[in-house]
Motif scaffolding. Structure first.
Motif, PDB file in Angstrom:
ATOM      1  N   SER A 141       0.806  -1.219   0.000  1.00  0.00           N
ATOM      2  CA  SER A 141       0.000   0.000   0.000  1.00  0.00           C
ATOM      3  C   SER A 141       0.839   1.270   0.000  1.00  0.00           C
ATOM      4  O   SER A 141       0.356   2.341  -0.379  1.00  0.00           O
ATOM      5  N   SER A 142       2.108   1.175   0.404  1.00  0.00           N
ATOM      6  CA  SER A 142       2.966   2.368   0.364  1.00  0.00           C
ATOM      7  C   SER A 142       3.506   2.624  -1.038  1.00  0.00           C
ATOM      8  O   SER A 142       4.044   3.702  -1.309  1.00  0.00           O
ATOM      9  N   TYR A 143       3.362   1.637  -1.924  1.00  0.00           N
ATOM     10  CA  TYR A 143       3.837   1.785  -3.298  1.00  0.00           C
ATOM     11  C   TYR A 143       2.679   1.987  -4.280  1.00  0.00           C
ATOM     12  O   TYR A 143       2.785   2.798  -5.206  1.00  0.00           O
TER      13      TYR A 143
END
Length: 239
Positions: A141-143
């Motif tokens: 989710s951070s990418y």
């Protein structure tokens, strides 16, 4: 201008077979403790037969690995002799156990570095998958900014509707998006038929057997940034 890059997940960013094998074992360990009648009647090898039976009874669910898995569990528990209410309760709980285990992926070498570099370069990143891996549960989710799956859209790649759903979400034109994946039909041809650019992740260096060529091919994920750069340069040259 290339503004967005979408990724297939299974066998593009990680190998899916060992993930599903381990998740199935976790599932059967849970069934051993919580649904002994199922465990007494079926082995891991019987999942394929149950899947065929479930799809024969409900061919309309063939696009959804989640619906298929739930149907397999319900069918097996019913055949094992559990009453209807218990089948519903056990199948829901068993699927949750499987789904959690299914998120335990091991990324291919260079996968996260490539995603980080593309994110830093300013591209919007997303996932388009036929599977039920989740970008939040797998640590992506951070990418990745968004995800579209066959389960939620109601069709699987290469159906153009799943790519159209992404385009509607991003409000981009097809020529602004590159899709990256390992499957020649589902990912490359599906993307290109929807007007996107298609990059083939060919980690095992298989021959290309389709009539329409990918826009780029990578045999290692550390080649992804270069492939995107070439397509972006090609797009600029066409303007």
């Amino acid at each position: 201008m290339i503004k967005c890059i979408t990724f297939d997940l299974d066998d593009t960013l990680w190998a899916v077979d060992p993930v599903v094998k381990a998740a199935n074992q976790t599932l059967f360990d849970w069934l051993y403790e919580n649904a002994p009648l199922f465990h007494q009647q079926f082995t891991l090898r019987d999942l394929g037969t149950l899947r065929q039976q479930a799809l024969a009874a409900e061919p309309e669910i063939s696009y959804s690995v989640t619906r298929i898995r739930k149907a397999v569990l319900k069918l097996g528990l019913t055949q094992a002799g559990y009453p209807e209410q218990q089948v519903a309760e056990l199948s829901d709980a068993a699927f949750d156990v499987f789904l959690r285990a299914r998120q335990n992926v091991v990324f291919f070498e260079h996968a996260l570095k490539a995603l980080a570099d593309l994110k830093t370069a300013g591209y919007q990143l997303g996932a388009i998958t036929n599977g039920n891996a989740d970008i939040h549960s797998t640590g992506l989710s951070s990418y990745l900014d968004f995800q579209f799956s066959a389960d939620h859209v109601g069709v699987e790649k290469p159906d153009a509707k799943i790519f159209t759903a992404m385009l509607n979400h991003t409000k981009l034109k097809p020529e602004n998006v590159i899709h990256i994946g390992d499957n020649p039909q589902h990912d490359v041809l599906g993307a290109k038929s929807a007007g996107l650019w298609g990059v083939w992740v060919n980690l095992y260096q298989q021959p290309w057997r389709e009539n329409v060529a990918p826009d780029a091919t990578v045999t290692s994920l550390d080649q992804l940034v270069g492939a995107v750069d070439k397509i972006a340069a090609c797009k600029r040259a066409r303007l």
